[in-house]
Design a protein around this motif. Structure first.
Motif, PDB file in Angstrom:
ATOM      1  N   THR A   8      30.053  41.652  35.847  1.00 26.17           N
ATOM      2  CA  THR A   8      30.120  42.402  34.585  1.00 26.17           C
ATOM      3  C   THR A   8      29.119  41.783  33.613  1.00 26.17           C
ATOM      4  O   THR A   8      28.552  40.713  33.899  1.00 26.17           O
TER       5      THR A   8
ATOM      6  N   ASP B 138      37.541  48.108  20.892  1.00 29.10           N
ATOM      7  CA  ASP B 138      36.488  47.149  21.262  1.00 29.10           C
ATOM      8  C   ASP B 138      35.613  46.920  20.033  1.00 29.10           C
ATOM      9  O   ASP B 138      35.604  47.737  19.113  1.00 29.10           O
TER      10      ASP B 138
ATOM     11  N   TYR C 121      38.701  28.141  27.608  1.00 31.27           N
ATOM     12  CA  TYR C 121      38.979  29.388  28.348  1.00 31.27           C
ATOM     13  C   TYR C 121      40.202  29.207  29.257  1.00 31.27           C
ATOM     14  O   TYR C 121      41.098  30.047  29.303  1.00 31.27           O
TER      15      TYR C 121
ATOM     16  N   ASP D 133      38.550  44.477  16.467  1.00 34.14           N
ATOM     17  CA  ASP D 133      38.416  43.074  16.869  1.00 34.14           C
ATOM     18  C   ASP D 133      39.840  42.604  17.163  1.00 34.14           C
ATOM     19  O   ASP D 133      40.676  42.522  16.249  1.00 34.14           O
TER      20      ASP D 133
ATOM     21  N   THR E 123      32.776  47.901  28.190  1.00 33.80           N
ATOM     22  CA  THR E 123      31.959  47.523  29.358  1.00 33.80           C
ATOM     23  C   THR E 123      32.867  46.945  30.457  1.00 33.80           C
ATOM     24  O   THR E 123      34.072  46.840  30.286  1.00 33.80           O
TER      25      THR E 123
ATOM     26  N   GLY F   7      38.971  37.085  39.833  1.00 34.06           N
ATOM     27  CA  GLY F   7      38.135  35.950  40.228  1.00 34.06           C
ATOM     28  C   GLY F   7      36.764  36.135  39.598  1.00 34.06           C
ATOM     29  O   GLY F   7      36.632  36.168  38.374  1.00 34.06           O
TER      30      GLY F   7
ATOM     31  N   ILE G 254      35.145  45.400  33.293  1.00 34.86           N
ATOM     32  CA  ILE G 254      36.442  45.716  33.916  1.00 34.86           C
ATOM     33  C   ILE G 254      37.176  46.783  33.104  1.00 34.86           C
ATOM     34  O   ILE G 254      37.788  47.697  33.665  1.00 34.86           O
TER      35      ILE G 254
ATOM     36  N   ASN H  49      42.689  43.614  27.614  1.00 34.25           N
ATOM     37  CA  ASN H  49      41.685  43.080  28.517  1.00 34.25           C
ATOM     38  C   ASN H  49      40.484  42.438  27.804  1.00 34.25           C
ATOM     39  O   ASN H  49      39.713  41.720  28.424  1.00 34.25           O
TER      40      ASN H  49
ATOM     41  N   VAL I 159      33.798  38.576  38.855  1.00 33.73           N
ATOM     42  CA  VAL I 159      33.511  40.008  38.783  1.00 33.73           C
ATOM     43  C   VAL I 159      32.137  40.211  38.154  1.00 33.73           C
ATOM     44  O   VAL I 159      31.804  39.558  37.149  1.00 33.73           O
TER      45      VAL I 159
END
Ligand SMILES: NC(=O)c1ccc[n+]([C@@H]2O[C@H](COP(=O)([O-])OP(=O)(O)OC[C@H]3O[C@@H](n4cnc5c(N)ncnc54)[C@H](O)[C@@H]3O)[C@@H](O)[C@H]2O)c1
Length: 269
Positions: free
Chosen positions: A195, A41, A160, A67, A20, A191, A22, A94, A193
């Motif tokens: 999603t 993914d 994070y 994973d 999904t 920044g 980006i 990513n 996004v």
């Protein structure tokens, strides 16, 4: 100098978190430039939609359920990419998650551990196995997804922020270890996004208004607006670029982020 700096024909690109957001948008952009794509993914259902979109561009696509926090999964992903296509040219590491918006004293240990396992250890594991292959062929380009939260702190996002700062540190280290070996490693710092990760923010009172105010462009990016930077960093056009972090954030970092106010009822992001 090559005439088409953005030619990825017959190249193989591994993209984690490509089901999904980006990752998907970037996978499609690479496919439009001729690359074969391997998606790693945990989300199998969404991955099949991504695979269909990629194949529409006339290239090959493969999904390997992965994973990124599990060594065996990551090793299997890279092995499968190389055994299927015979090469691994670029990787876009990513896959990522966020955690509840909470000050450090209220952040659950499990949430901290999970975000570090996926967002930071996941990048380490991906680079470890990608680099082992790229060293054999003496070439390759890697892009790791960090965040503007990897460059500056954001209240409520301690785990994070720590993980994404770590991604930038790992990126710089991998870059200097391999610059003389023909392998380049850079980071993308998005920044805001639009999603699935940020979808819930629309409902969280005040967070979208905060982001609009914090972003000089006064809007979130579409995921497609991240893809150009990733393609650039993987391309011949970036042949002298390594160890860098590129913020793609509608101007947020120019002014400096505005602090999120953590209210008595912290919302989930
Ligand atoms: N959306 C934003 O505003 C924003 C801002 C800065 C950084 N980022 C980063 O961008 C990256 C992509 O996020 P996105 O916004 O596209 O969100 P997204 O939720 O659409 O994409 C994340 C992808 O990672 C996958 N994933 C989650 N955990 C995984 C795991 N353990 N192993 C493998 N795959 C896993 C998900 O299934 C999903 O496909 C993340 O690293 C995120 O931290 C996003």
């Amino acid at each position: 100098m090559k005439t088409n700096l953005f030619d990825f024909k017959h190249k193989t690109i591994v993209i984690t978190g490509g089901s999904t957001g980006i990752g998907r948008a970037t996978a499609v952009a690479f496919a439009q430039h001729g690359a074969n794509i391997v998606i790693g993914d945990i989300n199998e259902a969404a991955a099949s939609e991504t695979i269909e979109l990629i194949k529409r561009e006339g290239v090959e696509a493969l999904f390997v359920k992965t994973d990124v926090s599990h060594t065996a999964d990551v090793k299997a992903l890279i092995d499968k990419a190389v055994s299927t296509f015979g090469r691994l040219d670029c990787a876009f590491n990513n896959a990522g998650i966020a955690h509840s918006l909470r000050p450090i004293e209220a952040l659950e240990e499990d949430d901290f551990d999970r975000v570090v396992a996926v967002d930071l250890k996941g990048i380490f594991l991906c680079m470890k196995y990608e680099l082992q292959h790229m060293l054999k062929v003496k070439g390759g380009a890697i892009v790791n997804t960090a965040s503007v939260a990897g460059l500056v702190p954001e209240a409520g996002l301690g785990g994070y922020v720590a993980a994404k700062h770590g991604v930038i540190g790992l990126t710089k280290t991998a870059a200097i270890e391999h610059a003389h070996l023909g392998i380049r490693v850079n980071a993308l710092a998005p920044g805001w996004v639009r999603t699935p990760m940020t979808k819930g923010w629309d409902e969280h009172k005040g967070l979208n208004a905060h982001l609009r105010a914090a972003t000089p462009m006064h809007r979130g990016a579409e995921p497609e607006e991240m893809a150009g930077m990733v393609l650039f960093l993987c391309s011949e056009a970036a042949s002298y670029v390594t160890g860098q972090t590129y913020a793609v954030e509608g101007g947020q970092m120019v002014r400096g982020l505005l602090p999120i106010t953590i209210g008595p009822e912290p919302g989930r992001i």
